[in-house]
Write a protein that holds these residues in place. Structure first.
Motif, PDB file in Angstrom:
ATOM      1  N   HIS A  65      -6.090   2.673  14.034  1.00  0.00           N
ATOM      2  CA  HIS A  65      -6.391   3.058  12.656  1.00  0.00           C
ATOM      3  C   HIS A  65      -7.853   2.797  12.294  1.00  0.00           C
ATOM      4  O   HIS A  65      -8.410   3.511  11.442  1.00  0.00           O
ATOM      5  CB  HIS A  65      -5.437   2.358  11.705  1.00  0.00           C
ATOM      6  CG  HIS A  65      -4.088   3.015  11.676  1.00  0.00           C
ATOM      7  ND1 HIS A  65      -3.743   3.975  10.753  1.00  0.00           N
ATOM      8  CD2 HIS A  65      -3.009   2.885  12.502  1.00  0.00           C
ATOM      9  CE1 HIS A  65      -2.515   4.410  10.996  1.00  0.00           C
ATOM     10  NE2 HIS A  65      -2.037   3.747  12.052  1.00  0.00           N
TER      11      HIS A  65
ATOM     12  N   SER B  50       1.412   5.102   0.914  1.00  0.00           N
ATOM     13  CA  SER B  50       1.026   5.812   2.127  1.00  0.00           C
ATOM     14  C   SER B  50      -0.073   6.815   1.833  1.00  0.00           C
ATOM     15  O   SER B  50      -0.036   7.533   0.836  1.00  0.00           O
ATOM     16  CB  SER B  50       2.234   6.540   2.713  1.00  0.00           C
ATOM     17  OG  SER B  50       3.250   5.625   3.045  1.00  0.00           O
ATOM     18  N   THR B  51      -1.091   6.836   2.721  1.00  0.00           N
ATOM     19  CA  THR B  51      -2.050   7.922   2.693  1.00  0.00           C
ATOM     20  C   THR B  51      -1.337   9.201   3.136  1.00  0.00           C
ATOM     21  O   THR B  51      -0.457   9.171   3.992  1.00  0.00           O
ATOM     22  CB  THR B  51      -3.220   7.606   3.645  1.00  0.00           C
ATOM     23  OG1 THR B  51      -4.029   6.608   3.028  1.00  0.00           O
ATOM     24  CG2 THR B  51      -4.070   8.841   3.921  1.00  0.00           C
TER      25      THR B  51
ATOM     26  N   ASP C 214     -12.357   2.060   0.281  1.00  0.00           N
ATOM     27  CA  ASP C 214     -12.821   2.609  -1.006  1.00  0.00           C
ATOM     28  C   ASP C 214     -13.302   1.478  -1.905  1.00  0.00           C
ATOM     29  O   ASP C 214     -14.332   1.607  -2.582  1.00  0.00           O
ATOM     30  CB  ASP C 214     -11.678   3.371  -1.691  1.00  0.00           C
ATOM     31  CG  ASP C 214     -11.377   4.719  -1.043  1.00  0.00           C
ATOM     32  OD1 ASP C 214     -12.222   5.176  -0.241  1.00  0.00           O
ATOM     33  OD2 ASP C 214     -10.305   5.282  -1.332  1.00  0.00           O
TER      34      ASP C 214
ATOM     35  N   ARG D 265       1.677   5.447   8.302  1.00  0.00           N
ATOM     36  CA  ARG D 265       1.307   5.950   6.981  1.00  0.00           C
ATOM     37  C   ARG D 265       0.799   4.819   6.086  1.00  0.00           C
ATOM     38  O   ARG D 265      -0.208   4.958   5.385  1.00  0.00           O
ATOM     39  CB  ARG D 265       2.510   6.635   6.329  1.00  0.00           C
ATOM     40  CG  ARG D 265       2.906   7.950   6.989  1.00  0.00           C
ATOM     41  CD  ARG D 265       3.966   8.663   6.151  1.00  0.00           C
ATOM     42  NE  ARG D 265       4.318   9.949   6.740  1.00  0.00           N
ATOM     43  CZ  ARG D 265       5.380  10.145   7.528  1.00  0.00           C
ATOM     44  NH1 ARG D 265       6.179   9.113   7.822  1.00  0.00           N
ATOM     45  NH2 ARG D 265       5.646  11.339   8.021  1.00  0.00           N
TER      46      ARG D 265
ATOM     47  N   ASP E   7      -7.678   2.946   3.816  1.00  0.00           N
ATOM     48  CA  ASP E   7      -8.418   3.802   2.879  1.00  0.00           C
ATOM     49  C   ASP E   7      -8.657   3.079   1.565  1.00  0.00           C
ATOM     50  O   ASP E   7      -9.751   3.132   1.003  1.00  0.00           O
ATOM     51  CB  ASP E   7      -7.642   5.101   2.632  1.00  0.00           C
ATOM     52  CG  ASP E   7      -7.812   6.089   3.778  1.00  0.00           C
ATOM     53  OD1 ASP E   7      -8.784   5.940   4.550  1.00  0.00           O
ATOM     54  OD2 ASP E   7      -6.962   6.988   3.907  1.00  0.00           O
ATOM     55  N   ARG E   8      -7.638   2.402   1.062  1.00  0.00           N
ATOM     56  CA  ARG E   8      -7.800   1.684  -0.203  1.00  0.00           C
ATOM     57  C   ARG E   8      -8.828   0.560  -0.068  1.00  0.00           C
ATOM     58  O   ARG E   8      -9.681   0.361  -0.928  1.00  0.00           O
ATOM     59  CB  ARG E   8      -6.461   1.129  -0.648  1.00  0.00           C
ATOM     60  CG  ARG E   8      -6.547   0.335  -1.933  1.00  0.00           C
ATOM     61  CD  ARG E   8      -5.198  -0.132  -2.378  1.00  0.00           C
ATOM     62  NE  ARG E   8      -5.306  -1.101  -3.444  1.00  0.00           N
ATOM     63  CZ  ARG E   8      -4.269  -1.739  -3.979  1.00  0.00           C
ATOM     64  NH1 ARG E   8      -3.046  -1.465  -3.559  1.00  0.00           N
ATOM     65  NH2 ARG E   8      -4.441  -2.622  -4.938  1.00  0.00           N
TER      66      ARG E   8
ATOM     67  N   GLN F 189       0.811  -1.205   0.000  1.00  0.00           N
ATOM     68  CA  GLN F 189       0.000   0.000   0.000  1.00  0.00           C
ATOM     69  C   GLN F 189       0.849   1.262   0.000  1.00  0.00           C
ATOM     70  O   GLN F 189       1.782   1.394   0.789  1.00  0.00           O
ATOM     71  CB  GLN F 189      -0.936   0.014   1.213  1.00  0.00           C
ATOM     72  CG  GLN F 189      -1.753   1.265   1.354  1.00  0.00           C
ATOM     73  CD  GLN F 189      -2.551   1.567   0.107  1.00  0.00           C
ATOM     74  OE1 GLN F 189      -3.023   0.661  -0.559  1.00  0.00           O
ATOM     75  NE2 GLN F 189      -2.692   2.836  -0.217  1.00  0.00           N
TER      76      GLN F 189
ATOM     77  N   ALA G 181      -2.668   3.492   7.274  1.00  0.00           N
ATOM     78  CA  ALA G 181      -3.737   4.416   6.904  1.00  0.00           C
ATOM     79  C   ALA G 181      -4.071   4.268   5.426  1.00  0.00           C
ATOM     80  O   ALA G 181      -5.253   4.235   5.030  1.00  0.00           O
ATOM     81  CB  ALA G 181      -3.315   5.846   7.226  1.00  0.00           C
ATOM     82  N   GLY G 182      -3.042   4.147   4.591  1.00  0.00           N
ATOM     83  CA  GLY G 182      -3.283   3.967   3.169  1.00  0.00           C
ATOM     84  C   GLY G 182      -3.976   2.657   2.852  1.00  0.00           C
ATOM     85  O   GLY G 182      -4.857   2.592   1.986  1.00  0.00           O
TER      86      GLY G 182
END
Length: 794
Positions: A72, A9-10, A263, A252, A259-260, A7, A255-256
């Motif tokens: 998270h 990083s967000t 989504d 980081r 989110d991925r 992933q 978090a990414g």
């Protein structure tokens, strides 16, 4: 070879990164404190041996990873206003989940004496794994939990059970790499083929690879990453990898990853719900690699600890006795900067709480983890519409489970809008004569469907998979989050979930003592295709011992019912489906069986749990019986009534009483079980001094164990299954196990005083019938006509 995707990083802001790290460090500090400290929670003074618990218990190794996930999840729940639940597979990491519940305030709301300040922190520390305190595992006492962490393998099945028919719910499931080696967890990956993106919620598995179990490396952490990636893709997932030991980089990346994943989940659900896309979706899975015991002591006494199996439980032992270990513990605790995380009164600082959601969005406060608060009564229609007519006993035959199937069909129909009832079973719904439910709902299925397939539906609520573990786990998760269900299974193979039901019983027993946990719907088993009618499948399919296993457990939770015909099965089903906080085991046949009682009689008999069938005996009026013929189960009931019929014809002067038992726990004393009979009631049914010949569905010694304290126990003679099984005729099964009508008559003659000589000819006649039976079945392959064509003549 597939590309391994890590992933990106967000783009966290500096403030977000700082607050996430502050929350994580605070949770780690609290986790360590629970394992070690009983005083001085804020390190206001140097640590001394008096501040240390005398017994150091708990699991540190998995706790930092669980704290990272919790931190998270807080971020995305708050940012996206998610309705979420987390199942903690490494549930022995109890310090982490308790720490996060305390930080978010849900623990103090549940337990007012554990306040969110220094005094409450000290109580939180002291009570952990301490006499009079709380367990070291995630347990019913833990707010936000639906999953006992003591036994591994069931987390992912529980998570899917929670997500079924919960369209707005995200269920995160942390799977430890040790747990991933178990059979139930390996099968659970297939649950995604049953998850309906339209009507169900989403499950986000988070496979936490920290490398070690108690003393050995874990398989999935040691195989090459591309190979693991192939495995997870083969299960139907899209893996997202997060790897590292630098906290800020991992924050980081995590978090990414979340989110991925979210989504993708949102896109798949929206596409299915708005666009009607029917193809099976590939759900994301996060693979999180962090060191075992991360941020703990790197080395103790010259041995590496962090990142090894030595971090699994208590990295620093003997802290009270070893000054070096004491100094090392204090340095470890201070490394988290508690003075930056908590104010002088011990309250979490603003940075620590910045990512924490509010109200019931907090993981420790979600209503889905206290499912009884969401539970609605099941709409069960009146039974008379499904009852079979009984003008006189034994004049007609029906398949009890087929009759029950019509009732379940109606319940499925009545819950079609609210979707809070499911039937689960290992590929046996039709085999067990329950196929009427397919008219109301097909079988859940998200994989390929061919034209020859029947009853498969994308949105079905009948769950069939050839894994008793998954059926059990799904249903547990479904019930614990506030819904209803029934588990139908072949009697012999329900033993596969012996350990799982044991854990659920322990959960219920504990949760019943917690005022804040609302009662949930009972876990109901329907065991059919039972021992006495597995004559065609043979010895491997013949085992009635699940009842013994269950009746060894907590009496306030367990119930066992053996309805003898279709109408009593309806009455029992009505009762168990309405009940709360029990494990109910119902054993009933699927083969044609005589109808003994009308619906009204069945209701009255089931309410009693055990009673005299006057019409079946010959000790009417005020006449005291010479012998009591007792029975529990459909085939034993038929054999007892056939024996009574023989006695009335051959020994008409004998006073015979017939007693049928539906509720097995009635045989216990009232002191041992809430359903137990008083000695007065028991003696009234079975007498204190007359022979009792008891034909029982299962292993005969269970009846002796239940009734051993009764006055007349010495007069009790039980016939049942004694591991004499094979492929044979139905009646030969009871003959082989000495529970047949002829053997029962012989037992009466052997035990009623004065009959041995007077009825010697009758006894010889019964023995000859058994000999004739053996010769007949070996020549004709069917039972004797006098058995096959027998009907109650009363």
């Amino acid at each position: 070879m597939p590309k391994v995707e890590h992933q990106n990083s967000t783009l966290l802001t500096d403030d977000e990164l700082r607050t996430l790290d502050a929350h994580w460090r605070a949770a780690n500090y609290l986790a360590v404190g629970q394992i070690y400290l009983m005083a001085n929670p804020l390190l206001a003074e140097p640590l001394t041996p008096a501040h240390i618990k005398p017994r150091l218990l708990g699991h540190w190794g998995t706790s930092p990873g669980l704290n990272l996930v919790h931190t998270h999840l807080n971020r995305v729940i708050q940012a996206r206003d998610l309705e979420a639940l987390c199942v903690w597979g490494p549930g022995h990491g109890g310090p982490a989940v308790l720490a996060n519940s305390w930080l978010e305030g849900s623990y103090s709301e549940t337990y007012a004496d554990v306040t969110r300040d220094a005094k409450g922190m000290e109580r939180l520390f002291r009570q952990f794994s301490f006499p009079g305190g709380v367990p070291s595992h995630v347990a019913p006492e833990t707010p936000g939990s639906i999953h006992e962490g003591g036994e591994l393998g069931y987390s992912l099945a529980h998570a899917y059970g929670a997500a079924f028919d919960n369209p707005n719910l995200l269920v995160a499931c942390v799977i430890g790499d040790g747990e991933a080696e178990t059979g139930p967890l390996a099968a659970s990956w297939h649950s995604n083929k049953f998850l309906d993106p339209v009507h169900d919620g989403a499950v986000l598995p988070i496979l936490h690879l920290n490398g070690y179990k108690i003393a050995n490396p874990t398989v999935l952490s040691r195989i090459p990453e591309p190979e693991l990636d192939e495995l997870l893709r083969g299960y139907g997932h899209e893996p997202i990898h997060v790897t590292g030991d630098d906290p800020l980089q991992v924050h980081r990346a995590m978090a990414g990853a979340l989110d991925r994943a979210l989504d993708r989940i949102e896109l798949m659900q929206r596409t299915a719900r708005e666009g009607g896309v029917a193809e099976r979706v590939r759900w994301p899975v996060i693979v999180l690699r962090t060191p075992k015991g991360w941020t703990g002591p790197a080395e103790v006494d010259g041995e590496p600890v962090e990142g090894t199996w030595r971090a699994h439980q208590v990295p620093l032992a003997g802290v009270r006795e070893n000054p070096d270990h004491l100094r090392q513990l204090e340095a470890w605790l201070r490394s988290y900067g508690p003075e930056e995380l908590f104010d002088s009164d011990g309250r979490p600082g603003a940075d620590v709480l910045a990512c924490v959601p509010e109200g019931d969005r907090r993981l420790g406060a979600t209503l889905h983890a206290n499912g009884g608060r969401l539970l609605r009564d099941l709409p069960i229609p009146p039974l008379d519409a499904f009852a079979v007519p009984v003008d006189k006993p034994g004049a007609t035959l029906h398949e009890p489970t087929r009759v029950l199937g019509s009732l379940l069909e109606r319940i499925m129909e009545e819950t079609s809008g609210r979707r809070d009832f499911r039937l689960v079973g290992p590929d046996e719904t039709a085999s067990n004569r329950l196929e009427a439910v397919y008219r109301a709902s097909g079988k859940a299925w998200q994989a390929q469907i061919l034209q020859v397939d029947e009853h498969l539906e994308r949105h079905g609520r009948v769950m069939e998979i050839l894994s008793e573990h998954l059926c059990q786990g799904w249903l547990e998760g479904y019930l614990l989050t506030g819904r209803h269900g029934l588990f139908s299974c072949y009697e012999a193979f329900v033993h596969i979930v012996d350990s799982m039901v044991n854990q659920h019983i322990k959960w219920l027993r504990t949760s019943r003592a917690l005022e804040w946990r609302a009662p949930i719907a009972s876990l109901n088993y329907l065991l059919t295709s039972h021992v006495w009618r597995q004559d065609h499948n043979g010895f491997s399919h013949q085992d009635p011992g699940f009842v013994d296993h269950v009746l060894n457990k907590s009496p306030e939770v367990v119930r066992v019912y053996l309805p003898p015909d279709a109408n009593t099965l309806l009455s029992v089903a009505d009762h168990v489906l309405r009940s709360r906080d029990y494990v109910n085991v119902v054993v009933a046949g699927k083969q044609p069986c005589f109808d003994w009682l009308s619906m009204d009689q069945a209701r009255a008999h089931c309410a009693r749990g055990a009673g005299i069938w006057d019409w079946a005996g010959s000790a009417g009026g005020d006449r005291e019986p010479d012998v009591v013929l007792a029975c529990a189960g459909d085939v034993p009931t038929q054999e007892i009534l056939a024996a009574s019929d023989l006695l009335r014809r051959h020994l008409p002067e004998l006073a015979v009483r017939v007693v049928n038992v539906v509720d097995m726990t009635r045989l216990l004393t009232r002191e041992e079980h809430p359903h137990g009979m008083s000695d007065f009631e028991y003696d009234g049914l079975f007498t204190t001094d007359k022979p009792v010949i008891f034909a029982y569905h299962g292993y005969p010694w269970l009846i002796h164990r239940l009734a051993y304290r009764r006055t007349g126990h010495g007069n009790l003679h039980v016939r049942g299954y004694k591991e004499m099984g094979t492929t044979t005729t139905p009646f030969d099964m009871v003959v082989r196990n000495d529970m047949d009508r002829y053997r029962l008559v012989m037992d009466v003659i052997d035990r009623v005083p004065g009959l041995a000589v007077r009825a010697a000819a009758v006894r010889q006649c019964m023995a000859d019938a058994r000999t004739r039976h053996h010769e007949w079945i070996r020549e004709h392959g069917t039972d004797l006509p006098e058995v096959a064509d027998w009907a109650w003549s009363g």
